[in-house]
Design a protein around this motif. Structure first.
Motif, mmCIF file in Angstrom:
data_model
loop_
_atom_site.group_PDB
_atom_site.id
_atom_site.type_symbol
_atom_site.label_atom_id
_atom_site.label_comp_id
_atom_site.label_asym_id
_atom_site.label_seq_id
_atom_site.Cartn_x
_atom_site.Cartn_y
_atom_site.Cartn_z
ATOM 1 N N THR A 98 0.812 -1.210 0.000
ATOM 2 C CA THR A 98 0.000 0.000 0.000
ATOM 3 C C THR A 98 0.848 1.264 0.000
ATOM 4 N N SER A 99 2.169 1.120 0.120
ATOM 5 C CA SER A 99 3.031 2.295 0.156
ATOM 6 C C SER A 99 3.870 2.372 -1.112
ATOM 7 N N GLY A 100 4.589 3.442 -1.249
ATOM 8 C CA GLY A 100 5.428 3.591 -2.431
ATOM 9 C C GLY A 100 6.544 2.582 -2.486
ATOM 10 N N SER A 101 6.913 2.040 -1.367
ATOM 11 C CA SER A 101 7.998 1.057 -1.359
ATOM 12 C C SER A 101 7.438 -0.341 -1.250
ATOM 13 N N LEU A 102 6.423 -0.600 -2.051
ATOM 14 C CA LEU A 102 5.730 -1.875 -1.922
ATOM 15 C C LEU A 102 6.624 -3.064 -2.196
ATOM 16 N N VAL A 103 7.740 -2.836 -2.901
ATOM 17 C CA VAL A 103 8.541 -3.986 -3.280
ATOM 18 C C VAL A 103 9.691 -4.251 -2.324
ATOM 19 N N GLU A 104 9.867 -3.411 -1.316
ATOM 20 C CA GLU A 104 10.954 -3.625 -0.374
ATOM 21 C C GLU A 104 10.506 -4.576 0.720
ATOM 22 N N GLN A 105 11.363 -5.496 1.066
ATOM 23 C CA GLN A 105 11.092 -6.418 2.160
ATOM 24 C C GLN A 105 11.875 -6.013 3.400
ATOM 25 N N PHE A 106 11.247 -6.179 4.544
ATOM 26 C CA PHE A 106 11.888 -5.892 5.824
ATOM 27 C C PHE A 106 12.056 -7.220 6.551
ATOM 28 N N PHE A 107 13.296 -7.526 6.876
ATOM 29 C CA PHE A 107 13.606 -8.824 7.457
ATOM 30 C C PHE A 107 13.706 -8.767 8.975
ATOM 31 N N GLY A 108 13.305 -9.852 9.600
ATOM 32 C CA GLY A 108 13.555 -10.029 11.015
ATOM 33 C C GLY A 108 14.981 -10.500 11.247
ATOM 34 N N PRO A 109 15.378 -10.651 12.518
ATOM 35 C CA PRO A 109 16.757 -11.039 12.842
ATOM 36 C C PRO A 109 17.040 -12.516 12.617
ATOM 37 N N GLY A 110 15.985 -13.307 12.400
ATOM 38 C CA GLY A 110 16.173 -14.722 12.126
ATOM 39 C C GLY A 110 16.132 -15.598 13.366
ATOM 40 N N THR A 111 15.822 -16.864 13.134
ATOM 41 C CA THR A 111 15.895 -17.898 14.176
ATOM 42 C C THR A 111 16.905 -18.934 13.712
ATOM 43 N N ARG A 112 17.931 -19.122 14.520
ATOM 44 C CA ARG A 112 18.942 -20.141 14.191
ATOM 45 C C ARG A 112 18.499 -21.468 14.787
ATOM 46 N N LEU A 113 18.151 -22.404 13.927
ATOM 47 C CA LEU A 113 17.660 -23.712 14.358
ATOM 48 C C LEU A 113 18.750 -24.758 14.205
ATOM 49 N N THR A 114 18.980 -25.482 15.270
ATOM 50 C CA THR A 114 19.917 -26.608 15.251
ATOM 51 C C THR A 114 19.160 -27.857 15.672
ATOM 52 N N VAL A 115 19.141 -28.844 14.803
ATOM 53 C CA VAL A 115 18.486 -30.116 15.102
ATOM 54 C C VAL A 115 19.570 -31.175 15.260
ATOM 55 N N LEU A 116 19.650 -31.731 16.456
ATOM 56 C CA LEU A 116 20.718 -32.695 16.763
ATOM 57 C C LEU A 116 20.311 -34.124 16.411
#
Lengths: 116, 114
Positions: A98-116
């Motif tokens: 809905t804004s002029g920057s409709l194509v920009e993505q804003f990322f979260g910091p991420g979740t580092r998953l480790t499966v042992l």
């Protein structure tokens, strides 16, 4: 604005366990994306939602993966059962159509998953 | 469908030297182009974007990129890098008039040495 919020930031689990990753997009954004990042495959789009509706889940690797977006401010990515090859950093991103920057993505910091 | 190629997986450079990170794309329609930066243990953040207009785009932290339609390139440049520029850089492309979902390159690791 707090930006995209993800929890937990780190998750260590054992093979076979269920894992749930959570994301709160930026308020007012109507598109949400889940990505997975590994050294081998780089950044992969798993699924994206528009107005809480899943639009394309072709990137979800297999039926063990599922994602939901029950409302505009919350999404989950679930892996059941988890396997060691699921170890990666999982990012959530949001964007606004809905804004002029409709194509920009804003990322979260991420979740580092480790499966042992 | 669009695709992105980042030609260098790793670029080592000394502090205060210029740097260029290369990106080429493939698409049958008009495109939007982006560079994102990822600092260690963080998510990606937008450096700059090309949507239309001037082919030279200036972004944050002194970076700029030039859209070259004939060469289907969008190379990222900085005239003088700092240690703090050490990060992973991703080029991305999305097709205008389409779903706006970007395709990301594999990333280029910029390593700035003192």
């Amino acid at each position: 604005d707090a930006g995209v919020i993800q929890s937990p930031r780190h998750e260590v689990t054992e093979m076979g366990q269920e894992v749930t990753l959570r994301c709160k997009p930026i308020s007012g954004h109507n598109s949400l994306f889940w990505y997975r990042q590994t050294m081998m495959r780089g950044l992969e789009l798993l699924i994206y939602f528009n107005n809480n509706v899943p639009i394309d889940d072709s990137g979800m690797p297999e039926d063990r993966f599922s994602a939901k977006m029950p409302n505009a401010s919350f999404s989950t990515l679930k892996i059941q059962p988890s396997e060691p090859r699921d170890s990666a950093v999982y990012f959530c991103a949001s964007s606004s159509a809905t804004s002029g920057s409709l194509v920009e993505q804003f990322f979260g910091p991420g979740t580092r998953l480790t499966v042992l | 469908a669009q695709s992105v190629t980042q030609l260098d997986s790793q670029v080592p450079v000394f502090e205060e030297a210029p740097v260029e990170l290369r990106c080429n794309y493939s698409s049958s329609v008009s495109v939007y182009l982006f560079w994102y930066v990822q600092y260690p243990n963080q998510g990606l953040q937008l450096l700059l974007k090309y949507l239309s207009g001037s082919t030279l785009v200036k972004g944050i932290n002194g970076f700029e990129a030039e859209f070259n339609k004939s060469q289907t390139s969008f190379h990222l440049r900085k005239p003088s890098v700092h240690i703090s520029d050490t990060a992973e850089y991703f080029c991305a492309v999305s097709e205008s008039g389409g779903s706006y979902i970007p395709t990301f390159g594999r990333g280029t690791s910029l390593i700035v040495h003192p």
